[in-house]
Structures are given as structure tokens and as C-alpha cells.
Design an enzyme around this catalytic site. Sequence first.
Site, PDB file in Angstrom:
ATOM      1  N   ARG A 129      35.062  67.905   2.558  1.00 24.30           N
ATOM      2  CA  ARG A 129      34.856  67.623   0.858  1.00 24.30           C
ATOM      3  C   ARG A 129      36.097  68.061   0.565  1.00 24.30           C
ATOM      4  O   ARG A 129      36.547  67.472  -0.183  1.00 24.30           O
ATOM      5  CB  ARG A 129      33.261  68.053   0.594  1.00 24.30           C
ATOM      6  CG  ARG A 129      32.441  67.310   1.326  1.00 24.30           C
ATOM      7  CD  ARG A 129      30.993  67.829   1.049  1.00 24.30           C
ATOM      8  NE  ARG A 129      29.794  66.501   1.309  1.00 24.30           N
ATOM      9  CZ  ARG A 129      28.625  66.577   1.088  1.00 24.30           C
ATOM     10  NH1 ARG A 129      28.135  68.139   1.077  1.00 24.30           N
ATOM     11  NH2 ARG A 129      28.074  65.942   1.659  1.00 24.30           N
TER      12      ARG A 129
ATOM     13  N   GLY B 141      23.823  62.922   7.793  1.00 23.15           N
ATOM     14  CA  GLY B 141      24.745  64.146   8.355  1.00 23.15           C
ATOM     15  C   GLY B 141      24.962  64.621   9.519  1.00 23.15           C
ATOM     16  O   GLY B 141      25.882  64.992  10.374  1.00 23.15           O
TER      17      GLY B 141
HETATM   18  P1  ADP Z   1      21.228  61.336  10.178  1.00 27.60           P
HETATM   19  O1  ADP Z   1      21.552  62.288   9.481  1.00 27.60           O
HETATM   20  O2  ADP Z   1      22.962  60.937  11.716  1.00 27.60           O
HETATM   21  O3  ADP Z   1      21.024  60.115   9.559  1.00 27.60           O
HETATM   22  P2  ADP Z   1      18.341  61.751  10.682  1.00 27.60           P
HETATM   23  O4  ADP Z   1      18.688  62.890  10.656  1.00 27.60           O
HETATM   24  O5  ADP Z   1      18.059  60.658  11.013  1.00 27.60           O
HETATM   25  O6  ADP Z   1      20.501  61.290  11.566  1.00 27.60           O
HETATM   26  O7  ADP Z   1      18.653  61.984  12.129  1.00 27.60           O
HETATM   27  C1  ADP Z   1      19.320  62.879  14.067  1.00 27.60           C
HETATM   28  C2  ADP Z   1      17.612  64.270  13.720  1.00 27.60           C
HETATM   29  O8  ADP Z   1      17.095  62.921  15.449  1.00 27.60           O
HETATM   30  C3  ADP Z   1      18.572  64.587  15.350  1.00 27.60           C
HETATM   31  O9  ADP Z   1      18.545  65.656  15.082  1.00 27.60           O
HETATM   32  C4  ADP Z   1      18.076  64.289  17.036  1.00 27.60           C
HETATM   33  O10 ADP Z   1      17.582  65.367  17.261  1.00 27.60           O
HETATM   34  C5  ADP Z   1      17.080  64.098  16.759  1.00 27.60           C
HETATM   35  N1  ADP Z   1      16.778  62.322  17.921  1.00 27.60           N
HETATM   36  C6  ADP Z   1      17.203  61.814  18.207  1.00 27.60           C
HETATM   37  N2  ADP Z   1      16.900  60.890  18.656  1.00 27.60           N
HETATM   38  C7  ADP Z   1      15.252  61.442  19.323  1.00 27.60           C
HETATM   39  C8  ADP Z   1      14.742  61.246  19.891  1.00 27.60           C
HETATM   40  N3  ADP Z   1      14.113  60.878  20.608  1.00 27.60           N
HETATM   41  N4  ADP Z   1      13.019  62.192  19.642  1.00 27.60           N
HETATM   42  C9  ADP Z   1      13.268  63.513  18.737  1.00 27.60           C
HETATM   43  N5  ADP Z   1      14.512  63.496  18.198  1.00 27.60           N
HETATM   44  C10 ADP Z   1      15.518  63.037  17.907  1.00 27.60           C
HETATM   45 MG    MG Z   2      20.002  64.339   9.134  1.00 24.24          MG
END
Ligand code: ADP
Ligand code: MG
Length: 394
Positions: free
Chosen positions: A37, A348
Amino acid sequence: MQVKKLNEIDVRGKKVFIRADLNVPQDDAGNITEDTRIRASIPSIQYCLDNGAAVMITSHLGRPTEGTVGPDDTLAPVAVRMGQLLHRPVRLIADWVDGGFEVKPGEVVLLENCRCNVGEKKNNEALARKMAALCDIYVNDAFGTAHRAEATTHGIARFAPAACAGMLMGAEIDALSKALHDPKRPLVAIVGGSKVSSKLTILKSLADKVDQLIVGGGIANTFLLASGKRIGESLAEPELVKEAQAIIDMMKARGAEVPLPVDVVVADEVSALARANRISVDEVGPHDRILDVGPKTAAKLSEIIANAGTVVWNGPVGVFELPQFAGGTKMMASAIAHSEAFSIAGGGDTLAAIAKFHIAEDVGYISTGGGAFLEFLEGKTLPAIAALEERFTA
Ligand code: ADP
Ligand code: MG
């Protein structure tokens, strides 16, 4: 969306106030552990310095209590790092709201954590007016906080003599507008992550625009439930099955589709020691947890991505933090990296996946905003951008 941009403004001899997003992660001793950042804020600052402006920069850091600057709240480590990147000293100014400090043209100072000022979060007008009085030009370069109306992101933009978007904010607005309003088709969105509930609005709003909506991660599990599959003990939100079905129907009605996993990687626990099994989506047992998409699904999604004109990516398609369940996200990341499509990514954990699989160079645009990125894609008006739009004069 019309906003004035910093590089269209003559800043020579002017006092410029830049609201940046310098909210970097730190370790327990206060050392900066990741400086993306700060690096991202440099182009706007350098532009102002090169063109003879007197530069003031502020940012929030962490979640301080207004009215005090605790030891964890200070931007002091940021001032040091910024000085290294700019090859010049960066003075840190405490108690700056009422002025009483001087900045010369060609000089840069950092104004202490703006969220320590009373009235910042509530967008207090008196505070915003005082800050506006410090400058000739207000520059908002903090896309990551554009979805919040605070005194340094919104109020000040109304009262400063002039207000514009910084280089980073301008690039965000351009890249995201391009993907959203005038995308090269097919437009493919990948929405992964853990929960449908946290992304329901974005899913619905994308369902109205995209040609293919790839769902992954825990989100895909709820969609699998909606299509009548058994998902064992996988993370899902049964109460949102109807919403998932509505999204599938909405896409179908437009001749678009929501491709669902045909094979999956399952285990009986989410742990580094878990034994992973690749199975067909029809073979999921009552105690299985679906933790990644299988190789057939990953290959199919990769093909969709390869043929896309534009790809929007938010959220991993599996528990990519554990190597046994990282395959699907890795393959998808690689497909995005190799696709001719214009790709944008944000979130994130998405950024963590991009770093892990070393594809940053090959993504068209990586958004610095988590919440702001999602709200922009949802088609919402971000208050900080709206404030700049109101000040737009051709
Ligand atoms: P971002 O921060 O990119 O928006 P999210 O916070 O929505 O993404 O989701 C990320 C999390 O989702 C990761 O920590 C990952 O481990 C979890 N995740 C992905 N697939 C699964 C799954 N099938 N079951 C449980 N958790 C999952
Ligand atoms: Mg997230």
C-alpha cells in the site's frame, strides 16, 4: 463517471493534501510486514513533488480510538518506509488539524493517523472544514476506503478549494468501469470464498451482467445443494438455497450459465493433516467436506477463462491455504494468467492467492480495495467517488 484526475491539474506551488491508504500490516513490534500500500501511494506523491507542490499525506492505520494516539496507532513506521521509497526525509506531524506547521514546495510531510481525530468516522463537518483549510487541492488516492464516508474521504472533498482523484484511485475507477460498463465479451465472473451470505448482493448483481458466473469454494456448495446434490458436512448455507436457485434461474433466463463442479476434492476435516480424496460430485458421502474443485472441473473452468474476453475474480475456489486443497485455485490462477482476457481481481484472500501462485504480473488489474472493490462491482455509488464527481468541472 466523471472525476477530475491529479495529472490533469497544475499543482505547482500549491498545497496538496493527499488521503492515501497506508493501512499496512505490522508485527507485534510495529515493523511493517508488507508494504504494497505504501508503494502504491508513491506515484501520486512523486507527481506532486516533481511538479513543485507542497505535499501533505494522511491515512488511517488500524482501528484507533478517536481522541488519542496510542503506541500502535502512529504512522511513524510508515513515515520511515515512505522516506526510503521517496529517497528523502518524510516528517511526521502530530496534532495537525488546526495547522501550525509548514510545508515548502517540493517537501512532503505525513500527517498522523487521521482516524485518531475526533469526528473522522462520523464525517464531522467542522473537522472536514478545518482539514480542507489546510490545502489548495485535495487528492483522494485511497480506493480501499472509498465505500466509507469519513471526514478525510468525503467531507474534505466538499470543502477544499479543489478536489480530484489520485493516480491509484484514477486507475481503479478506469479499470473497474471498463470491466463493468464496457466489457469485452464473454464476460466471466468467478465468485469464490467461504459464504454466500457475505457475497449475495454481488452474486445477484453480477448474475444480471455476466455471460458465465463461476461459483467456487463454500459458495459453490450452497449452489450444489440448490441443484439437488448431496454435500455431506461441507460448509454451506441451506437457508440460502432459494437465493442460489434464483440466481441460477436468472442466468438461465438470459441464456447465460452457472457452471457447477462435476468433481470435487473432499476430506473429513479441514486440517494440514487431512487426507484428500478426488471424487465425482455424485459420490460425496455423509461425512465428507468439499474443500476444493476436482481436476475435471478445474480444467473446464480453465477453458471458460481461456475463451473469455473479460474475467472478474473474487474469492478462491478451495481452501487454498492447505496444499491438498489448493489445486483448483492454482489452476484457475494459472488460467487467468495465461488468458488473453482482460482480468481484474480483488479481495483480501484473492490477493493472497495471487501472491502465493505468483501471477500478479499477469493479472490485468489487481484492485487494492476489498469491500470497496465488491461494492463498486455491485454497482453501488461509493461515497468518496461521489464526492469527487460532485466537484467535477470540465
Ligand atoms: P476474499 O477475501 O478474496 O473476498 P473470502 O474471504 O470470501 O475471499 O473467502 C476466502 C476463504 O474461503 C479462504 O480462507 C478459503 O479457505 C475459504 N474457502 C474456500 N473454499 C472453501 C470451502 N470449500 N470450504 C470452506 N472454506 C473455503
Ligand atoms: Mg476474505
